[in-house]
Motif scaffolding. Structure first.
Motif, PDB file in Angstrom:
ATOM      1  N   ASN A   1      69.010 104.176  13.499  1.00 48.43           N
ATOM      2  CA  ASN A   1      67.942 103.269  13.856  1.00 48.43           C
ATOM      3  C   ASN A   1      68.032 101.885  14.616  1.00 48.43           C
ATOM      4  N   ALA A   2      69.261 101.453  14.081  1.00 47.88           N
ATOM      5  CA  ALA A   2      69.840  99.964  14.849  1.00 47.88           C
ATOM      6  C   ALA A   2      70.340 100.462  16.026  1.00 47.88           C
ATOM      7  N   LEU A   3      71.178 101.543  16.291  1.00 52.51           N
ATOM      8  CA  LEU A   3      71.654 102.142  17.592  1.00 52.51           C
ATOM      9  C   LEU A   3      70.306 102.381  18.481  1.00 52.51           C
ATOM     10  N   LYS A   4      69.586 102.937  18.128  1.00 47.71           N
ATOM     11  CA  LYS A   4      68.062 103.195  19.004  1.00 47.71           C
ATOM     12  C   LYS A   4      67.564 101.933  19.353  1.00 47.71           C
ATOM     13  N   SER A   5      67.410 101.229  18.314  1.00 44.56           N
ATOM     14  CA  SER A   5      66.831  99.736  18.521  1.00 44.56           C
ATOM     15  C   SER A   5      67.321  98.910  19.586  1.00 44.56           C
ATOM     16  N   MET A   6      68.765  98.747  19.508  1.00 42.97           N
ATOM     17  CA  MET A   6      69.529  97.857  20.274  1.00 42.97           C
ATOM     18  C   MET A   6      69.542  98.650  21.882  1.00 42.97           C
TER      19      MET A   6
ATOM     20  N   THR B   1      58.333  93.039  28.402  1.00 45.07           N
ATOM     21  CA  THR B   1      58.147  92.268  27.338  1.00 45.07           C
ATOM     22  C   THR B   1      57.330  92.508  26.211  1.00 45.07           C
ATOM     23  N   LEU B   2      55.770  93.249  26.885  1.00 47.82           N
ATOM     24  CA  LEU B   2      54.687  93.777  26.211  1.00 47.82           C
ATOM     25  C   LEU B   2      55.391  94.867  25.378  1.00 47.82           C
ATOM     26  N   PHE B   3      56.321  95.845  25.937  1.00 49.41           N
ATOM     27  CA  PHE B   3      56.604  96.839  25.207  1.00 49.41           C
ATOM     28  C   PHE B   3      57.609  96.586  24.056  1.00 49.41           C
ATOM     29  N   HIS B   4      58.225  95.595  24.317  1.00 54.07           N
ATOM     30  CA  HIS B   4      59.332  94.990  23.296  1.00 54.07           C
ATOM     31  C   HIS B   4      58.677  94.540  22.054  1.00 54.07           C
ATOM     32  N   SER B   5      57.576  93.685  22.366  1.00 51.28           N
ATOM     33  CA  SER B   5      56.840  92.903  21.511  1.00 51.28           C
ATOM     34  C   SER B   5      55.992  93.937  20.603  1.00 51.28           C
ATOM     35  N   LEU B   6      55.414  95.180  21.289  1.00 52.63           N
ATOM     36  CA  LEU B   6      54.883  96.090  20.443  1.00 52.63           C
ATOM     37  C   LEU B   6      55.927  96.915  19.502  1.00 52.63           C
ATOM     38  N   TYR B   7      57.030  97.125  20.062  1.00 53.83           N
ATOM     39  CA  TYR B   7      58.030  97.735  19.260  1.00 53.83           C
ATOM     40  C   TYR B   7      58.225  96.581  17.958  1.00 53.83           C
ATOM     41  N   MET B   8      58.628  95.663  18.180  1.00 57.79           N
ATOM     42  CA  MET B   8      58.908  94.692  16.927  1.00 57.79           C
ATOM     43  C   MET B   8      57.852  94.738  16.119  1.00 57.79           C
ATOM     44  N   ILE B   9      56.460  94.981  16.501  1.00 64.15           N
ATOM     45  CA  ILE B   9      55.278  95.103  15.611  1.00 64.15           C
ATOM     46  C   ILE B   9      55.393  96.244  14.730  1.00 64.15           C
ATOM     47  N   SER B  10      55.712  97.650  15.361  1.00 61.68           N
ATOM     48  CA  SER B  10      55.933  98.831  14.787  1.00 61.68           C
ATOM     49  C   SER B  10      57.038  98.844  13.797  1.00 61.68           C
ATOM     50  N   SER B  11      58.021  98.142  14.070  1.00 59.16           N
ATOM     51  CA  SER B  11      59.157  97.881  12.889  1.00 59.16           C
ATOM     52  C   SER B  11      58.993  96.981  11.966  1.00 59.16           C
ATOM     53  N   SER B  12      57.761  96.399  11.800  1.00 58.02           N
ATOM     54  CA  SER B  12      57.738  95.571  10.522  1.00 58.02           C
ATOM     55  C   SER B  12      56.364  95.640   9.897  1.00 58.02           C
ATOM     56  N   ARG B  13      56.603  95.975   8.720  1.00 61.27           N
ATOM     57  CA  ARG B  13      55.285  96.423   7.753  1.00 61.27           C
ATOM     58  C   ARG B  13      54.004  95.321   7.808  1.00 61.27           C
TER      59      ARG B  13
END
Length: 304
Positions: free
Chosen positions: A230-235, A275-287
């Motif tokens: 998961n960390a590898l995919k995220s980075m 930028t938008l996609f990165h912000s959406l990904y940060m939301i999806s990775s946080s409960r």
């Protein structure tokens, strides 16, 4: 300024992306603020994330103001002071988000990577305290880097060219675009290179660690293995998005699309997507943030 149906469509798409990006980052800020209020403290990673979300929210907000003036109040474009201030604010928030994203990547790299070098050992033991002054330093560097755009940002000086000769006008435009691209490169290359080095070091370490774990068959399905994947995919995703953002912003600042029809709309839409996609990904990775987003959407639906 609105002359064709295509402009109306592009304007609608542009504002949807801007407002969505603003809302998403404000939700990240609100979720971390509530976490801060309940726990009375935040982890270093959360502090960097909330700083990144604030800078991105302000960047989207100032871009919305800029495009509103450009599309609906073109007479205000004659006010060079107003445009200079907006240009500086837009570039300041852009550089700030760029630097803070770099700080976040460096933080992940230092905390995860375990190279036996004195520099990594020193950083690993002091990174939490270093972040408290790294972010203010990043903001100061961003402010200094954005000041030249008060003079050479987005073709402001084109309004002050009194000579109507087409050749001299073209030469002046080329000079302005060249200076603007140089200013952008000087301000964005250092954080971009640091980001790439830290990200590639982290990806290399994760790949090597995964290979070592795969050599032992008993750990193939372990939770630790999944967390590394998961960390590898995220980075890897963050690296691709940051490269896209840097490329699109460089093309935008260089004025390559300056003479093309609807270039302003298309360039802004493309530049905001990473930028938008990165912000959406940060939301999806946080409960916590996902819960905040769900409650916000439900509240909007009830209001409608």
């Amino acid at each position: 300024m609105m002359e064709s149906p295509i402009q109306y469509i592009l304007t609608a798409v542009l504002y949807v992306i801007y407002l969505l990006g603003l809302m998403v980052n404000l939700i990240i800020v609100a979720a971390n603020a509530m976490k801060w209020k309940s726990l009375k403290s935040l982890q270093t990673c959360d502090k960097i994330l909330i700083s990144l979300a604030i800078s991105r929210s302000l960047n989207f907000f100032y871009i919305i103001i800029w495009n509103t003036i450009f599309l609906f109040f073109p007479r205000l474009l004659r006010n060079n002071i107003l445009l200079s201030i907006l240009n500086i604010l837009i570039m300041f928030t852009f550089y700030s988000s760029f630097w803070i994203a770099t700080n976040l990547c460096v933080f992940y790299c230092v905390r995860i990577v375990t190279y036996n070098y004195k520099l990594f050992t020193f950083l690993k033991s002091n990174i939490s305290t270093m972040v408290t002054w790294l972010i203010p330093v990043s903001l100061l560097i961003s402010l200094i880097s954005s000041l030249p755009f008060g003079w050479y940002g987005y073709g402001l000086k084109l309004q002050n060219i009194r000579n109507e000769n087409t050749t001299e006008y073209g030469l002046s435009t080329a000079q302005i675009l060249k200076i603007r691209f140089l200013c952008f490169s000087l301000g964005s290359l250092p954080p971009f290179l640091i980001y790439c080095v830290a990200n590639l070091l982290l990806i290399h370490f994760l790949l090597m660690h995964i290979r070592q774990m795969r050599s032992n068959e008993s750990h193939i399905q372990s939770p630790n293995m999944n967390s590394h994947f998961n960390a590898l995919k995220s980075m890897s995703l963050f690296l691709v998005l940051q490269i896209m953002l840097f490329m699109y912003a460089s093309i935008h600042s260089s004025g390559v699309l300056f003479q093309l029809q609807y270039s302003h709309f298309i360039a802004d839409i493309i530049a905001c997507i990473p930028t938008l996609f990165h912000s959406l990904y940060m939301i999806s990775s946080s409960r916590e943030v996902k819960k905040m987003l769900t409650s916000t959407c439900l509240g909007l639906i009830r209001c409608c």
